[in-house]
Design an enzyme around this catalytic site. Structure first.
Site, PDB file in Angstrom:
ATOM      1  N   GLY A  46       0.842  -1.184   0.000  1.00 22.12           N
ATOM      2  CA  GLY A  46       0.000   0.000   0.000  1.00 22.12           C
ATOM      3  C   GLY A  46       0.884   1.243   0.000  1.00 22.12           C
ATOM      4  O   GLY A  46       2.004   1.216   0.495  1.00 22.12           O
ATOM      5  N   GLN A  51       3.244   9.967   1.151  1.00 22.12           N
ATOM      6  CA  GLN A  51       4.524   9.262   1.193  1.00 22.12           C
ATOM      7  C   GLN A  51       5.401   9.561  -0.022  1.00 22.12           C
ATOM      8  O   GLN A  51       6.599   9.325   0.003  1.00 22.12           O
ATOM      9  CB  GLN A  51       4.295   7.740   1.261  1.00 22.12           C
ATOM     10  CG  GLN A  51       3.668   7.294   2.569  1.00 22.12           C
ATOM     11  CD  GLN A  51       3.514   5.788   2.592  1.00 22.12           C
ATOM     12  OE1 GLN A  51       2.538   5.250   2.105  1.00 22.12           O
ATOM     13  NE2 GLN A  51       4.510   5.095   3.143  1.00 22.12           N
ATOM     14  N   CYS A  95       6.102  -0.205   7.088  1.00 25.24           N
ATOM     15  CA  CYS A  95       5.741   0.961   6.290  1.00 25.24           C
ATOM     16  C   CYS A  95       6.959   1.392   5.475  1.00 25.24           C
ATOM     17  O   CYS A  95       8.069   1.435   6.013  1.00 25.24           O
ATOM     18  CB  CYS A  95       5.306   2.083   7.240  1.00 25.24           C
ATOM     19  SG  CYS A  95       4.836   3.593   6.383  1.00 25.24           S
ATOM     20  N   LEU A  96       6.737   1.709   4.213  1.00 23.38           N
ATOM     21  CA  LEU A  96       7.850   2.137   3.356  1.00 23.38           C
ATOM     22  C   LEU A  96       8.473   3.440   3.852  1.00 23.38           C
ATOM     23  O   LEU A  96       9.611   3.751   3.513  1.00 23.38           O
ATOM     24  CB  LEU A  96       7.376   2.298   1.908  1.00 23.38           C
ATOM     25  CG  LEU A  96       6.923   1.002   1.214  1.00 23.38           C
ATOM     26  CD1 LEU A  96       6.334   1.303  -0.148  1.00 23.38           C
ATOM     27  CD2 LEU A  96       8.073   0.015   1.099  1.00 23.38           C
ATOM     28  N   HIS A 137      -4.222   1.438   7.805  1.00 24.90           N
ATOM     29  CA  HIS A 137      -2.848   1.952   7.841  1.00 24.90           C
ATOM     30  C   HIS A 137      -2.691   3.105   6.833  1.00 24.90           C
ATOM     31  O   HIS A 137      -2.141   4.155   7.168  1.00 24.90           O
ATOM     32  CB  HIS A 137      -1.889   0.791   7.510  1.00 24.90           C
ATOM     33  CG  HIS A 137      -0.447   1.169   7.391  1.00 24.90           C
ATOM     34  ND1 HIS A 137       0.528   0.696   8.237  1.00 24.90           N
ATOM     35  CD2 HIS A 137       0.184   1.979   6.500  1.00 24.90           C
ATOM     36  CE1 HIS A 137       1.707   1.214   7.885  1.00 24.90           C
ATOM     37  NE2 HIS A 137       1.530   1.996   6.827  1.00 24.90           N
ATOM     38  N   GLU A 138      -3.206   2.898   5.601  1.00 26.20           N
ATOM     39  CA  GLU A 138      -3.024   3.900   4.550  1.00 26.20           C
ATOM     40  C   GLU A 138      -3.886   5.147   4.794  1.00 26.20           C
ATOM     41  O   GLU A 138      -3.452   6.267   4.537  1.00 26.20           O
ATOM     42  CB  GLU A 138      -3.319   3.304   3.171  1.00 26.20           C
ATOM     43  CG  GLU A 138      -2.452   2.114   2.782  1.00 26.20           C
ATOM     44  CD  GLU A 138      -0.963   2.381   2.872  1.00 26.20           C
ATOM     45  OE1 GLU A 138      -0.553   3.551   2.748  1.00 26.20           O
ATOM     46  OE2 GLU A 138      -0.205   1.411   3.087  1.00 26.20           O
ATOM     47  N   HIS A 141      -2.284   7.510   7.046  1.00 26.50           N
ATOM     48  CA  HIS A 141      -1.273   8.365   6.392  1.00 26.50           C
ATOM     49  C   HIS A 141      -1.892   9.693   5.945  1.00 26.50           C
ATOM     50  O   HIS A 141      -1.239  10.733   5.980  1.00 26.50           O
ATOM     51  CB  HIS A 141      -0.687   7.669   5.160  1.00 26.50           C
ATOM     52  CG  HIS A 141       0.482   6.771   5.445  1.00 26.50           C
ATOM     53  ND1 HIS A 141       1.655   7.226   5.997  1.00 26.50           N
ATOM     54  CD2 HIS A 141       0.663   5.447   5.236  1.00 26.50           C
ATOM     55  CE1 HIS A 141       2.503   6.213   6.120  1.00 26.50           C
ATOM     56  NE2 HIS A 141       1.928   5.121   5.669  1.00 26.50           N
TER      57      HIS A 141
HETATM   58 NI    NI Z   1       2.743   3.206   5.649  1.00 28.96          NI
END
Ligand code: NI
Length: 170
Positions: A46, A51, A95-96, A137-138, A141
């Protein structure tokens, strides 16, 4: 498609509340294409627009793609959780934007989400299992929240320290 730069903690854009998209046009679609490509290359499931440095309420998710298997990309513009289950689940998240780290986070087991799709069409989706967790989670963000914000201060600080002392582990 263009590979975008992924911003990592503690970049301030990750703390910002992202703006709603007014119209899903070709520019937004190009951004979603680039986000998907960027996510695939980073081997994530995701990715949220903040991000990649764009403070807009846009997500891409694909948790079915494997090396030899075409993916099933999902696009969410202006997603909004309109229902969540009483039941909660705990799962390991990464998470990236917090490279190389993982931690257990508690989430709703199921949610219903309203959003606009790739073509700007209103949609509603009942998500459970892994998709429910990824979506929460997304969507976090978009509100400037990282999964590490759900951890105790002690645990969060330990994880951040680990991330900063092993920056190349992911
Ligand atoms: Ni993330």
């Amino acid at each position: 498609m263009t590979k975008l730069k992924i911003y990592t903690y503690p970049h301030p854009i990750l703390k910002k509340h992202a703006e709603p998209v007014e119209k899903v046009d070709d520019d937004i679609r190009r951004l979603m294409d680039d986000m998907l490509e960027t996510m695939y290359q980073a081997v994530g499931v995701g990715l949220a627009a903040p991000q990649v440095g764009v403070s807009k309420r846009i997500l891409v998710i694909d948790y079915e793609r494997e090396e030899d298997k075409p993916g099933k990309p999902l696009y969410f513009v202006n997603p909004e959780i309109v229902w969540f289950s009483d039941e909660r689940v705990i799962g390991s998240e990464g998470c990236l934007s917090v490279p190389g780290q993982h931690a257990d986070v508690e989430r709703y087991a199921a949610i219903r989400v309203k959003y606009l799709d790739y073509f700007g069409k209103p949609q509603e989706l009942l998500a459970d299992d892994f998709l429910a967790i990824v979506l929460q989670h997304e969507i976090d963000h978009l509100d400037g929240i990282l999964y590490i914000d759900h951890l105790s201060r002690l645990k969060r600080n330990m994880l951040i320290k680990k991330m900063q002392t092993h920056p190349s582990s992911d």
